[in-house]
Scaffold this active site. Structure first.
Site, PDB file in Angstrom:
ATOM      1  N   ASP A  13       0.830  -1.228   0.000  1.00  0.00           N
ATOM      2  CA  ASP A  13       0.000   0.000   0.000  1.00  0.00           C
ATOM      3  C   ASP A  13       0.854   1.264   0.000  1.00  0.00           C
ATOM      4  OD1 ASP A  13       0.614  -0.354   2.738  1.00  0.00           O
ATOM      5  OD2 ASP A  13      -1.439   0.027   3.441  1.00  0.00           O
TER       6      ASP A  13
ATOM      7  N   SER B 124     -12.812   4.196  27.093  1.00  0.00           N
ATOM      8  CA  SER B 124     -12.609   2.917  26.416  1.00  0.00           C
ATOM      9  C   SER B 124     -13.079   1.802  27.326  1.00  0.00           C
ATOM     10  CB  SER B 124     -11.124   2.702  26.091  1.00  0.00           C
ATOM     11  OG  SER B 124     -10.917   1.327  25.813  1.00  0.00           O
TER      12      SER B 124
ATOM     13  N   SER C 223      -6.242  -4.957  12.272  1.00  0.00           N
ATOM     14  CA  SER C 223      -6.559  -3.528  12.174  1.00  0.00           C
ATOM     15  C   SER C 223      -7.544  -3.015  13.205  1.00  0.00           C
ATOM     16  CB  SER C 223      -7.107  -3.190  10.790  1.00  0.00           C
ATOM     17  OG  SER C 223      -6.104  -3.288   9.867  1.00  0.00           O
ATOM     18  N   SER C 224      -7.276  -3.354  14.449  1.00  0.00           N
ATOM     19  CA  SER C 224      -8.117  -2.781  15.503  1.00  0.00           C
ATOM     20  C   SER C 224      -7.964  -1.262  15.511  1.00  0.00           C
ATOM     21  CB  SER C 224      -7.753  -3.372  16.864  1.00  0.00           C
ATOM     22  OG  SER C 224      -6.383  -3.207  17.126  1.00  0.00           O
ATOM     23  N   SER C 225      -6.760  -0.750  15.248  1.00  0.00           N
ATOM     24  CA  SER C 225      -6.588   0.714  15.326  1.00  0.00           C
ATOM     25  C   SER C 225      -7.377   1.435  14.236  1.00  0.00           C
ATOM     26  CB  SER C 225      -5.121   1.125  15.312  1.00  0.00           C
ATOM     27  OG  SER C 225      -4.349   0.274  14.543  1.00  0.00           O
TER      28      SER C 225
ATOM     29  N   ASP D 166      -5.896  -0.148   5.628  1.00  0.00           N
ATOM     30  CA  ASP D 166      -6.798  -0.532   6.716  1.00  0.00           C
ATOM     31  C   ASP D 166      -7.951   0.459   6.863  1.00  0.00           C
ATOM     32  OD1 ASP D 166      -4.763  -2.338   6.935  1.00  0.00           O
ATOM     33  OD2 ASP D 166      -3.914  -1.489   8.765  1.00  0.00           O
TER      34      ASP D 166
ATOM     35  N   TYR E 164       8.175  -2.913  11.184  1.00  0.00           N
ATOM     36  CA  TYR E 164       7.363  -2.380  10.084  1.00  0.00           C
ATOM     37  C   TYR E 164       8.083  -1.183   9.453  1.00  0.00           C
ATOM     38  CZ  TYR E 164       3.278  -0.554   7.585  1.00  0.00           C
ATOM     39  OH  TYR E 164       2.413  -0.096   6.613  1.00  0.00           O
TER      40      TYR E 164
HETATM   41  C1  GLA Z   1      -0.423  -2.733   8.343  1.00  0.00           C
HETATM   42  C2  GLA Z   1      -0.559  -1.304   7.832  1.00  0.00           C
HETATM   43  C3  GLA Z   1      -1.096  -1.286   6.396  1.00  0.00           C
HETATM   44  C4  GLA Z   1      -0.280  -2.204   5.500  1.00  0.00           C
HETATM   45  C5  GLA Z   1      -0.102  -3.571   6.137  1.00  0.00           C
HETATM   46  C6  GLA Z   1       0.819  -4.447   5.359  1.00  0.00           C
HETATM   47  O1  GLA Z   1      -1.698  -3.301   8.465  1.00  0.00           O
HETATM   48  O2  GLA Z   1      -1.438  -0.572   8.667  1.00  0.00           O
HETATM   49  O3  GLA Z   1      -1.119   0.023   5.914  1.00  0.00           O
HETATM   50  O4  GLA Z   1       0.955  -1.622   5.172  1.00  0.00           O
HETATM   51  O5  GLA Z   1       0.388  -3.483   7.457  1.00  0.00           O
HETATM   52  O6  GLA Z   1       0.259  -4.803   4.147  1.00  0.00           O
END
Ligand code: GLA
Length: 395
Positions: free
Chosen positions: A43, A74, A132-134, A178, A227
């Site tokens: 991405d 929360s 992707s909880s955030s 996400d 990351y």
């Molecule tokens: C996380 C990041 C995304 C993407 C993925 C890997 O989820 O938030 O933007 O880069 O890693 O594909």
């Protein structure tokens, strides 16, 4: 095992918590987590991804207040934060509240006048699982705060705004995937996204295919160092190719031939990171075609190749995820399996023939436990809709 978003929503729990806590009836919004079928770390290189929203999500309950305060509660952390509306910290503090407050900050930066409010958040997206909880917290918050401000914004702008909140306010260098899928998911569909143009198309997931998500229980975090290291390596390789072909703005613009020609100028790790991204973009576009054509065998093969590339070239897998994928590949009913999300732990995504799904899930759990000594969580998920308001009348 966590409850599904629909349950959270149906039993009215979050509304009750909000009423008890703030003494006001809220409006409610739900944003989903996601699973990525293929297209990893592409991405931010302007490439392709193919995620689906899932039926785990975050509920945001919101009501305006008259005392000039902003309060966010929360339920997951059983903790609240309170600020005077004009004294919001201008950067995050590595705290869960960075995500909702970051969205408020980004909305203000975008010129949206958000009045003082009370916000209650509760989610069932497993945290640290790469689902992707955030982003689900950010997007649910954005929908809630836009509503309390009486403002509206196109979904694509909401996705970009939430990414900005995470990049700048929460200081976490994620791409757009996400937040985009949390805004644009569709029931029983995967979404092929061109992360540069933000054009997308939806591809139906056939009814007989189940989405089984297997949590290795090894924690994943975008905010953690790996990351960012991968992102830097990809940028280093892109800069080398750009010296030869200035039109390569993002690695998305590079071809396998470019890498063959100039890859020898790169350190070996950088070369392999770039090879993952360049081949992953090709695999992801091909996977969308395969899904649309109903060619599940091809889709499964592409997922297997994607996992190997993620493991060997991108080096973003871990022993547990490799084990989970290997074990799945030996079970009847599997169409395709790979590590999903940012890497270094988290979950594998498995496309499984519905008739064999129950047995698949049971055996995968058993085999993983036997091989690693870790008790996994395995979620039977459904591709779900993007963020939306939740009826206030439901109890
Ligand atoms: C996380 C990041 C995304 C993407 C993925 C890997 O989820 O938030 O933007 O880069 O890693 O594909």
């Amino acid at each position: 095992m966590p409850e599904k978003a629909e349950n959270l929503q149906a039993d009215g729990l979050v509304r009750e918590i909000h009423e008890r806590h703030f003494g006001a009836g809220p409006k409610m919004f739900l944003a989903p987590g996601r699973v990525n079928l293929i297209g990893e770390h592409t991405d931010y290189a302007g490439g392709f991804v193919m995620p689906a929203a899932i039926d785990f999500g975050t509920l945001a309950a919101v009501s305006p207040r008259q005392d000039g305060q902003i309060e966010v509660w929360s339920e997951n952390f059983a903790e609240g934060v309170t600020y005077a509306a004009d004294a919001l910290p201008n950067r995050g503090k590595r705290h869960w509240s960075d995500y909702p407050l970051g969205v408020l900050w980004a909305l203000r930066e975008a010129g949206v006048d958000v009045p003082p409010f009370s916000l209650t958040l509760q989610g069932d997206v497993p945290v640290g699982a790469g689902l992707s909880s955030s982003a689900s917290v950010e997007v649910a918050t954005a929908f809630a705060l836009l509503d309390v401000a009486g403002a509206s914004m196109a979904r694509v702008e909401i996705a970009k705004l939430c990414q900005r909140a995470e990049n700048v306010y929460a200081d976490s260098s994620c791409g757009i995937m996400d937040q985009f899928i949390a805004c644009h998911g569709a029931e029983d569909h995967a979404l092929l996204l061109d992360c540069r143009s933000l054009e997308f198309r939806l591809a139906p997931i056939p009814r007989h295919v189940k989405l089984v998500i297997a949590n290795t229980m090894v924690r994943h975090s975008v905010a953690g160092g790996e990351y960012g290291t991968r992102r830097a390596e990809v940028e280093e390789g892109t800069a080398i190719l750009r010296r030869h072909r200035p039109e390569i703005a993002l690695l998305r613009d590079a071809t396998p031939e470019d890498l063959e020609e100039w890859g020898s100028e790169m350190p070996d790790n950088v070369l392999r990171r770039c090879r993952h991204i360049i081949t992953e973009n090709l695999r992801t576009a091909a996977a969308a075609d395969a899904l649309e054509a109903g060619n599940l065998k091809k889709l499964g093969d592409l997922m297997a190749a994607a996992h190997m590339s993620y493991r060997d070239d991108f080096e973003a897998s871990c022993v547990e995820a490799d084990t989970m994928v290997d074990l799945a590949q030996r079970l009847p009913g599997l169409i395709g399996a790979r590590l999903t999300g940012g890497g270094f732990g988290g979950c594998t995504v498995n496309l499984v023939e519905e008739e064999q799904a129950a047995e698949f899930t049971a055996r995968l759990g058993q085999d993983y436990r036997r091989a690693t000594g870790i008790e996994p969580e395995i979620y039977d998920c459904r591709a779900s809709a993007g963020a939306h308001a939740v009826e206030n009348s439901r109890r």
